[in-house]
Motif scaffolding. Sequence first.
Motif, mmCIF file in Angstrom:
data_model
loop_
_atom_site.group_PDB
_atom_site.id
_atom_site.type_symbol
_atom_site.label_atom_id
_atom_site.label_comp_id
_atom_site.label_asym_id
_atom_site.label_seq_id
_atom_site.Cartn_x
_atom_site.Cartn_y
_atom_site.Cartn_z
ATOM 1 N N PHE A 115 56.992 -59.504 80.808
ATOM 2 C CA PHE A 115 56.575 -60.040 79.265
ATOM 3 C C PHE A 115 58.380 -60.659 79.038
ATOM 4 O O PHE A 115 58.356 -61.586 78.134
ATOM 5 C CB PHE A 115 55.850 -59.944 78.536
ATOM 6 N N THR A 140 55.864 -62.154 85.138
ATOM 7 C CA THR A 140 54.334 -61.539 84.908
ATOM 8 C C THR A 140 54.169 -61.967 86.528
ATOM 9 O O THR A 140 53.393 -61.069 87.222
ATOM 10 C CB THR A 140 53.703 -62.465 84.217
ATOM 11 N N ARG A 141 54.479 -62.489 86.834
ATOM 12 C CA ARG A 141 53.470 -63.285 88.400
ATOM 13 C C ARG A 141 53.704 -62.485 89.098
ATOM 14 O O ARG A 141 53.128 -62.404 90.502
ATOM 15 C CB ARG A 141 54.178 -64.675 88.212
ATOM 16 N N ALA A 179 51.790 -58.222 90.593
ATOM 17 C CA ALA A 179 50.692 -58.057 91.337
ATOM 18 C C ALA A 179 51.559 -57.996 92.842
ATOM 19 O O ALA A 179 50.592 -57.184 93.827
ATOM 20 C CB ALA A 179 49.391 -59.532 91.189
ATOM 21 N N ARG A 210 48.470 -54.008 85.448
ATOM 22 C CA ARG A 210 48.914 -53.701 83.671
ATOM 23 C C ARG A 210 47.265 -53.944 82.657
ATOM 24 O O ARG A 210 46.990 -55.210 83.255
ATOM 25 C CB ARG A 210 49.137 -54.867 82.961
ATOM 26 N N LEU A 215 45.746 -54.699 79.036
ATOM 27 C CA LEU A 215 46.089 -55.416 77.192
ATOM 28 C C LEU A 215 45.539 -55.000 76.314
ATOM 29 O O LEU A 215 44.657 -54.413 76.417
ATOM 30 C CB LEU A 215 46.129 -56.902 78.051
ATOM 31 N N GLY A 247 42.117 -58.967 77.469
ATOM 32 C CA GLY A 247 42.349 -60.485 77.870
ATOM 33 C C GLY A 247 40.799 -60.363 79.029
ATOM 34 O O GLY A 247 41.469 -61.494 80.075
ATOM 35 N N LEU A 248 40.369 -60.238 78.632
ATOM 36 C CA LEU A 248 38.564 -60.891 79.677
ATOM 37 C C LEU A 248 38.583 -61.726 80.177
ATOM 38 O O LEU A 248 38.516 -63.050 78.537
ATOM 39 C CB LEU A 248 37.749 -59.343 79.929
ATOM 40 N N VAL A 269 38.572 -61.556 90.490
ATOM 41 C CA VAL A 269 40.283 -61.844 90.399
ATOM 42 C C VAL A 269 41.062 -61.289 90.171
ATOM 43 O O VAL A 269 42.178 -61.034 90.900
ATOM 44 C CB VAL A 269 40.013 -62.697 88.579
ATOM 45 N N GLY A 270 40.979 -59.638 89.452
ATOM 46 C CA GLY A 270 41.563 -59.132 89.773
ATOM 47 C C GLY A 270 42.222 -57.876 91.368
ATOM 48 O O GLY A 270 43.432 -58.039 91.418
ATOM 49 N N ARG A 291 39.684 -53.998 86.095
ATOM 50 C CA ARG A 291 40.092 -55.765 86.686
ATOM 51 C C ARG A 291 41.202 -54.679 87.210
ATOM 52 O O ARG A 291 42.118 -55.968 88.076
ATOM 53 C CB ARG A 291 39.865 -56.548 85.506
ATOM 54 N N LEU A 306 37.159 -69.332 91.784
ATOM 55 C CA LEU A 306 37.507 -68.320 91.404
ATOM 56 C C LEU A 306 38.659 -68.240 90.398
ATOM 57 O O LEU A 306 39.128 -68.557 88.990
ATOM 58 C CB LEU A 306 36.715 -66.900 91.491
ATOM 59 N N VAL A 357 47.321 -64.041 81.729
ATOM 60 C CA VAL A 357 46.450 -63.114 81.971
ATOM 61 C C VAL A 357 45.741 -63.162 83.246
ATOM 62 O O VAL A 357 46.321 -62.277 84.233
ATOM 63 C CB VAL A 357 44.972 -62.308 81.670
ATOM 64 N N ARG A 388 48.420 -64.580 85.795
ATOM 65 C CA ARG A 388 49.059 -64.441 86.645
ATOM 66 C C ARG A 388 49.930 -63.275 85.975
ATOM 67 O O ARG A 388 50.217 -62.578 87.531
ATOM 68 C CB ARG A 388 50.701 -65.330 84.955
ATOM 69 N N LEU A 389 49.393 -62.181 85.389
ATOM 70 C CA LEU A 389 49.615 -61.050 85.185
ATOM 71 C C LEU A 389 48.574 -60.604 86.315
ATOM 72 O O LEU A 389 48.633 -59.408 86.939
ATOM 73 C CB LEU A 389 48.955 -60.336 83.682
ATOM 74 N N LEU A 390 47.246 -61.092 86.815
ATOM 75 C CA LEU A 390 46.740 -60.293 88.396
ATOM 76 C C LEU A 390 47.289 -60.369 89.228
ATOM 77 O O LEU A 390 46.030 -60.672 89.894
ATOM 78 C CB LEU A 390 45.115 -60.651 88.244
ATOM 79 N N GLY A 391 48.107 -61.517 89.355
ATOM 80 C CA GLY A 391 48.749 -62.489 90.349
ATOM 81 C C GLY A 391 47.952 -63.613 90.866
ATOM 82 O O GLY A 391 47.962 -64.124 92.235
#
Lengths: 288, 292
Positions: A87, A107-108, A111, A117, A119, A123-124, A136-137, A199, B167, B178, B180-183
């Motif tokens: 970040f 950030t991208r 994964a 991580r 938050l 951030g759901l 999604v996770g 997630r 999704l 968020v 992006r954080l999750l890939g």
Amino acid sequence: MTSLCGGTKVVEVTSLSAEESRVPAATTDHAQTGAVTELELRDVTVTFGGLTALSGVGLALQHGQVHGVIGPNGAGKTTLFNVACGFVRPDTGTIERAGRPVPGLRTRDLAGLGMARTLQGLGLFDRMTVLENVMVGAERHARSGFAAALLATLGSSRDEAALRERAREVLDGLGIAHHADRYPTSLPYPVRKRVALARALAADPEVLLLDEPASGLSGSEIEELGDLVRTLAGRTSVLLVEHHMDLVMRVCDHITVLDFGRVIASGPPDVVRDDPAVLAAYLGESVA
Amino acid sequence: MQQFLNTALSGLTLGMVYAAFALALVLIFRATRVVNFAQAPMAIVTTFIALTIIDDGHSYWLAFVAALASGLVLGAVIERVVIRPVEGKSEINAVILTLGLFIVLHGVAAVVFGNRFRSFPAPFGIRGFEVGDTTIALTGFGVFQIVSVLVVMALLVLLFRFTDLGLRMRAAAYSPEVSRLLGVRVGRMLTLGWALASLVGSLAGLLIAGGSLVHPSYMDSVVVFGFVAAVLGGLDSPVGAVVGGLVLGLSLSFVSGYVGSQLVALAALLILVLVLTLRPGGLFGTAQERRV
């Protein structure tokens, strides 16, 4: 809330990891030594305008350990965390993931590096069910190519089933499977926190960054969280920023203490607890 | 009774086309908070591509598929080339860019395809079906219009509800950071969103053009009604877009049939004002706080 994470449920999290053969990008030889550094920040300095948030901070997260970052308010904990997940770009300093430098971490990339991580604000995705949030996770876990998914081929629908299955497993492991079809906004805060954790875990990360996991939880819930984090440490390395001192002292293998953007102490809980510099930072200088 | 039925049927067909156009707007809006003013000229360009193919002597269906495919590509290209550079900046930048595109594409269509009226064929009959000895206001092409919009909607529902790609697109639209954080590859999702929206817009263009005359500005009136339909539905709800389109199509058809066709535009405005007064978020919109 005890039903949310009874001891038996917690055990399932570990059994879940046992059957997964982890394929870490660059951590093949950690098994015998147990001393592989999963994530290392070196000499990180961050300034916002004239304000120095972090100054020459270093931190090494060892494989399988729970590493806590503590410090008084404004010490730079969150900034350090934000550096670790891309970040915030540090002015100087390097980030290494399993011995490999990661210049310009974004950030991208997280994964793909096997990191996840949570938050502070959770951030759901409010308009998705709990299950979909976790799916999604789980993205990194089961994915077919972009083109295949675009054409909605059989392959991608199989993917979708795998994601769904995976998400259910993780929810079940955290004892919240019965909330799978509900929307996050309809759930109490502690459950939502678990969803956010689920997630992050769904991707089966090798490094898990937890941002104030105990905030907003009651005493008994924090107890359960502590047990959970300990079991997680069996399958992933955890970096944790937390205010709640009891929790940190109980679950962490290693603690880094920040004050005014500098590391003032680092070591196992017992050592850190009695460190005069830490006591001074938290309680003030002794008058005598 | 017969007039009522006929008015309702033509309203339904019209409403479906508005719904498709509104859907194209909504797909982009909910992913990026950008109202794509260039939607209509994009559809005009793809419709003219179809017309060129038909005029070269190929079948309507080849032209139909080519128009949808070129819509897909056009949407993706515009997102990558025009919109991407202002991504992450204020949404108004992108909105202004789409306004610019509106003018540019309009001009390009006139230059390349000629600024004159040309007739566009329909694959099915454009005479009303005969029931007994009366002719009702439902044509073969009208049925095709309704069915094709329904099919596209069903496919979109399948995509967004039942595939992991859908999704991810929803996640990216709801919270890019968020995701992006999750890939999730948020950029790709945006490109795909634009491509899909442009495809739906192309379909709307083809359906409007079929059996009538096309001209570089033949979509102008539909644009207005499409926008009204989208806003009626709440701008970020696909279901709302469809309902908004149908409500608008039916109401306008009744106004035109029973009151007078010169009042159609006024009626659209009246409906819009009425709905937004009673439900400022639109029929299906969710009220949301925004950072100011």
